[in-house]
Motif scaffolding. Structure first.
Motif, PDB file in Angstrom:
ATOM      1  N   GLU A 181      55.465 -48.421  -3.979  1.00 31.94           N
ATOM      2  CA  GLU A 181      56.228 -48.681  -2.759  1.00 31.94           C
ATOM      3  C   GLU A 181      57.365 -47.682  -2.586  1.00 31.94           C
ATOM      4  OE1 GLU A 181      59.124 -52.238  -1.319  1.00 31.94           O
ATOM      5  OE2 GLU A 181      57.072 -52.830  -1.821  1.00 31.94           O
ATOM      6  N   ILE A 182      58.076 -47.413  -3.680  1.00 36.84           N
ATOM      7  CA  ILE A 182      59.202 -46.476  -3.601  1.00 36.84           C
ATOM      8  C   ILE A 182      58.721 -45.066  -3.280  1.00 36.84           C
ATOM      9  CG2 ILE A 182      61.017 -45.353  -4.942  1.00 36.84           C
ATOM     10  CD1 ILE A 182      61.342 -48.006  -6.471  1.00 36.84           C
ATOM     11  N   LEU A 183      57.680 -44.619  -3.978  1.00 35.63           N
ATOM     12  CA  LEU A 183      57.187 -43.262  -3.756  1.00 35.63           C
ATOM     13  C   LEU A 183      56.563 -43.099  -2.373  1.00 35.63           C
ATOM     14  CD1 LEU A 183      55.663 -42.426  -7.262  1.00 35.63           C
ATOM     15  CD2 LEU A 183      57.810 -41.601  -6.272  1.00 35.63           C
ATOM     16  N   ALA A 184      55.964 -44.168  -1.871  1.00 32.85           N
ATOM     17  CA  ALA A 184      55.395 -44.107  -0.529  1.00 32.85           C
ATOM     18  C   ALA A 184      56.503 -43.901   0.510  1.00 32.85           C
ATOM     19  CB  ALA A 184      54.613 -45.385  -0.220  1.00 32.85           C
ATOM     20  N   GLU A 185      57.634 -44.556   0.321  1.00 35.48           N
ATOM     21  CA  GLU A 185      58.756 -44.383   1.231  1.00 35.48           C
ATOM     22  C   GLU A 185      59.313 -42.965   1.140  1.00 35.48           C
ATOM     23  OE1 GLU A 185      61.751 -47.319   0.786  1.00 35.48           O
ATOM     24  OE2 GLU A 185      60.401 -49.021   1.084  1.00 35.48           O
ATOM     25  N   VAL A 186      59.441 -42.466  -0.106  1.00 37.33           N
ATOM     26  CA  VAL A 186      59.958 -41.103  -0.279  1.00 37.33           C
ATOM     27  C   VAL A 186      59.042 -40.085   0.383  1.00 37.33           C
ATOM     28  CG1 VAL A 186      60.474 -39.320  -1.985  1.00 37.33           C
ATOM     29  CG2 VAL A 186      61.169 -41.683  -2.414  1.00 37.33           C
ATOM     30  N   SER A 199      56.689 -32.621  -6.511  1.00 40.08           N
ATOM     31  CA  SER A 199      57.228 -33.478  -7.566  1.00 40.08           C
ATOM     32  C   SER A 199      56.884 -34.939  -7.313  1.00 40.08           C
ATOM     33  CB  SER A 199      58.752 -33.305  -7.659  1.00 40.08           C
ATOM     34  OG  SER A 199      59.304 -34.178  -8.617  1.00 40.08           O
ATOM     35  N   VAL A 200      57.016 -35.375  -6.063  1.00 39.75           N
ATOM     36  CA  VAL A 200      56.669 -36.750  -5.707  1.00 39.75           C
ATOM     37  C   VAL A 200      55.196 -37.013  -5.975  1.00 39.75           C
ATOM     38  CG1 VAL A 200      56.436 -38.382  -3.799  1.00 39.75           C
ATOM     39  CG2 VAL A 200      58.531 -37.016  -4.037  1.00 39.75           C
ATOM     40  N   GLN A 201      54.339 -36.052  -5.629  1.00 37.32           N
ATOM     41  CA  GLN A 201      52.904 -36.237  -5.853  1.00 37.32           C
ATOM     42  C   GLN A 201      52.590 -36.361  -7.340  1.00 37.32           C
ATOM     43  OE1 GLN A 201      50.824 -36.887  -3.343  1.00 37.32           O
ATOM     44  NE2 GLN A 201      52.698 -36.735  -2.120  1.00 37.32           N
ATOM     45  N   ARG A 202      53.280 -35.595  -8.166  1.00 36.82           N
ATOM     46  CA  ARG A 202      53.058 -35.703  -9.609  1.00 36.82           C
ATOM     47  C   ARG A 202      53.454 -37.075 -10.118  1.00 36.82           C
ATOM     48  NH1 ARG A 202      55.113 -30.293  -9.571  1.00 36.82           N
ATOM     49  NH2 ARG A 202      57.216 -31.005 -10.170  1.00 36.82           N
ATOM     50  N   ARG A 203      54.508 -37.616  -9.580  1.00 36.21           N
ATOM     51  CA  ARG A 203      54.982 -38.929 -10.017  1.00 36.21           C
ATOM     52  C   ARG A 203      54.052 -40.056  -9.571  1.00 36.21           C
ATOM     53  NH1 ARG A 203      60.851 -38.899 -11.034  1.00 36.21           N
ATOM     54  NH2 ARG A 203      61.547 -36.734 -10.988  1.00 36.21           N
ATOM     55  N   ARG A 204      53.316 -39.828  -8.492  1.00 33.87           N
ATOM     56  CA  ARG A 204      52.463 -40.885  -7.950  1.00 33.87           C
ATOM     57  C   ARG A 204      51.243 -41.140  -8.831  1.00 33.87           C
ATOM     58  NH1 ARG A 204      51.916 -40.414  -1.450  1.00 33.87           N
ATOM     59  NH2 ARG A 204      51.105 -42.510  -1.791  1.00 33.87           N
ATOM     60  N   VAL A 205      50.905 -40.198  -9.685  1.00 35.12           N
ATOM     61  CA  VAL A 205      49.696 -40.367 -10.505  1.00 35.12           C
ATOM     62  C   VAL A 205      50.037 -40.742 -11.945  1.00 35.12           C
ATOM     63  CG1 VAL A 205      48.361 -38.772  -9.094  1.00 35.12           C
ATOM     64  CG2 VAL A 205      49.618 -37.890 -11.074  1.00 35.12           C
ATOM     65  N   VAL A 206      51.300 -41.015 -12.209  1.00 35.35           N
ATOM     66  CA  VAL A 206      51.738 -41.370 -13.568  1.00 35.35           C
ATOM     67  C   VAL A 206      52.471 -42.698 -13.527  1.00 35.35           C
ATOM     68  CG1 VAL A 206      53.107 -40.665 -15.559  1.00 35.35           C
ATOM     69  CG2 VAL A 206      51.983 -38.931 -14.172  1.00 35.35           C
ATOM     70  N   ASP A 207      52.130 -43.588 -14.459  1.00 35.07           N
ATOM     71  CA  ASP A 207      52.844 -44.849 -14.592  1.00 35.07           C
ATOM     72  C   ASP A 207      54.320 -44.576 -14.872  1.00 35.07           C
ATOM     73  OD1 ASP A 207      52.789 -47.907 -15.352  1.00 35.07           O
ATOM     74  OD2 ASP A 207      53.814 -46.889 -16.985  1.00 35.07           O
ATOM     75  N   MET A 208      55.210 -45.348 -14.247  1.00 34.25           N
ATOM     76  CA  MET A 208      56.642 -45.092 -14.371  1.00 34.25           C
ATOM     77  C   MET A 208      57.112 -45.179 -15.819  1.00 34.25           C
ATOM     78  SD  MET A 208      59.525 -44.246 -13.089  1.00 34.25           S
ATOM     79  CE  MET A 208      59.405 -44.380 -11.312  1.00 34.25           C
ATOM     80  N   ASP A 209      56.652 -46.174 -16.561  1.00 30.86           N
ATOM     81  CA  ASP A 209      57.054 -46.281 -17.965  1.00 30.86           C
ATOM     82  C   ASP A 209      56.589 -45.060 -18.752  1.00 30.86           C
ATOM     83  OD1 ASP A 209      58.460 -48.663 -17.839  1.00 30.86           O
ATOM     84  OD2 ASP A 209      56.684 -49.896 -18.173  1.00 30.86           O
ATOM     85  N   GLN A 210      55.363 -44.612 -18.489  1.00 34.26           N
ATOM     86  CA  GLN A 210      54.857 -43.416 -19.161  1.00 34.26           C
ATOM     87  C   GLN A 210      55.718 -42.213 -18.812  1.00 34.26           C
ATOM     88  OE1 GLN A 210      50.774 -42.415 -18.245  1.00 34.26           O
ATOM     89  NE2 GLN A 210      50.974 -40.361 -19.103  1.00 34.26           N
ATOM     90  N   LEU A 211      56.063 -42.093 -17.540  1.00 35.40           N
ATOM     91  CA  LEU A 211      56.887 -40.972 -17.091  1.00 35.40           C
ATOM     92  C   LEU A 211      58.240 -40.970 -17.802  1.00 35.40           C
ATOM     93  CD1 LEU A 211      56.940 -38.644 -14.955  1.00 35.40           C
ATOM     94  CD2 LEU A 211      58.177 -40.235 -13.484  1.00 35.40           C
TER      95      LEU A 211
END
Length: 233
Positions: A181-186, A199-211
């Protein structure tokens, strides 16, 4: 600033059955469940099914409770001997152990710098940590600076992660749902810089905890690389 560790302890009445250990355990449970804002002597007494008078035989103020639980937390941190782990391996374990402890007790960053960490567990952890950096070859003030650099990195890096965990708990979403939801808004922001978009696209394919875990390890390894380089110059 008065601390419970420097104040002479008053003996409790012979009939008093409530112990300091019970108080510390209940305080930790209350803080873990409700955060610092949820801690009060009244709530603690209710959790212990005890009167406030019994509490005051052991702790005089809310600050006393904070001093006790901070030291209890430090007792959970694993600091190995340099002879067994090597200084860098020991520093890695210290940092990862401290990070795990902070994530278990997300209220810790709010209080760690406003109360003196001079309880017995804090002293032991500090001494063992200093021994690691002494074994590495640091001398004089550089021993303190090297250790402080690692501890500061841990607290600075993990505090946003602890806040993120609290946000997830309050939101009612799963980690994955809230992250999407957050990344979709960004991603919908107008005129986003191309580098930021990537950078946003890279974050969308990684679990937040993993990141966050990978980011922590990357930063810690880079910091220790820098400390090793200082030793070799």
């Amino acid at each position: 600033m008065e601390s419970i560790w420097t104040r002479q302890r008053t003996a409790s009445p012979a009939r008093e059955t409530l112990s300091r250990d019970q108080i510390v355990k209940a305080t930790m449970e209350l803080l873990d469940a409700e955060g610092l804002a949820g801690l009060s002597m009244r709530k603690l007494a209710a959790r212990l099914d005890s009167g406030a008078t019994s509490l005051y035989w052991h702790v005089q103020t809310k600050d006393d409770l904070i001093d006790l639980v901070i030291d209890q937390v430090y007792g959970e941190v694993d600091v190995p001997d340099a002879e067994l782990a090597g200084w860098r391996g020991g520093a890695l374990l210290l940092a990862h152990s401290l990070r795990a402890v902070i994530l278990r007790h997300g209220w810790l960053p709010e209080v760690i710098y406003i109360r003196p960490s001079i309880g017995p567990n804090a002293v032991v952890m500090g001494s063992r940590g200093l021994a690691l950096f002494t074994a590495a070859g640091f001398t004089g003030r550089d021993i303190d600076y090297a250790m402080n650099a690692v501890l500061s990195f841990v607290f600075g890096n993990v505090s946003p992660h602890a806040t993120w965990q609290a946000t997830v708990r309050r939101s009612g979403y799963s980690v994955e749902e809230l992250n999407r939801e957050i990344l979709a808004e960004v991603a919908q922001l107008p005129a986003m810089d191309p580098m930021m978009h990537e950078s946003v696209q890279r974050r969308r394919v990684v679990d937040m905890d993993q990141l966050l875990n990978e980011s922590f390890s990357y930063g810690l390894d880079s910091l220790l690389d820098g400390l090793e380089k200082r030793l070799s110059t």
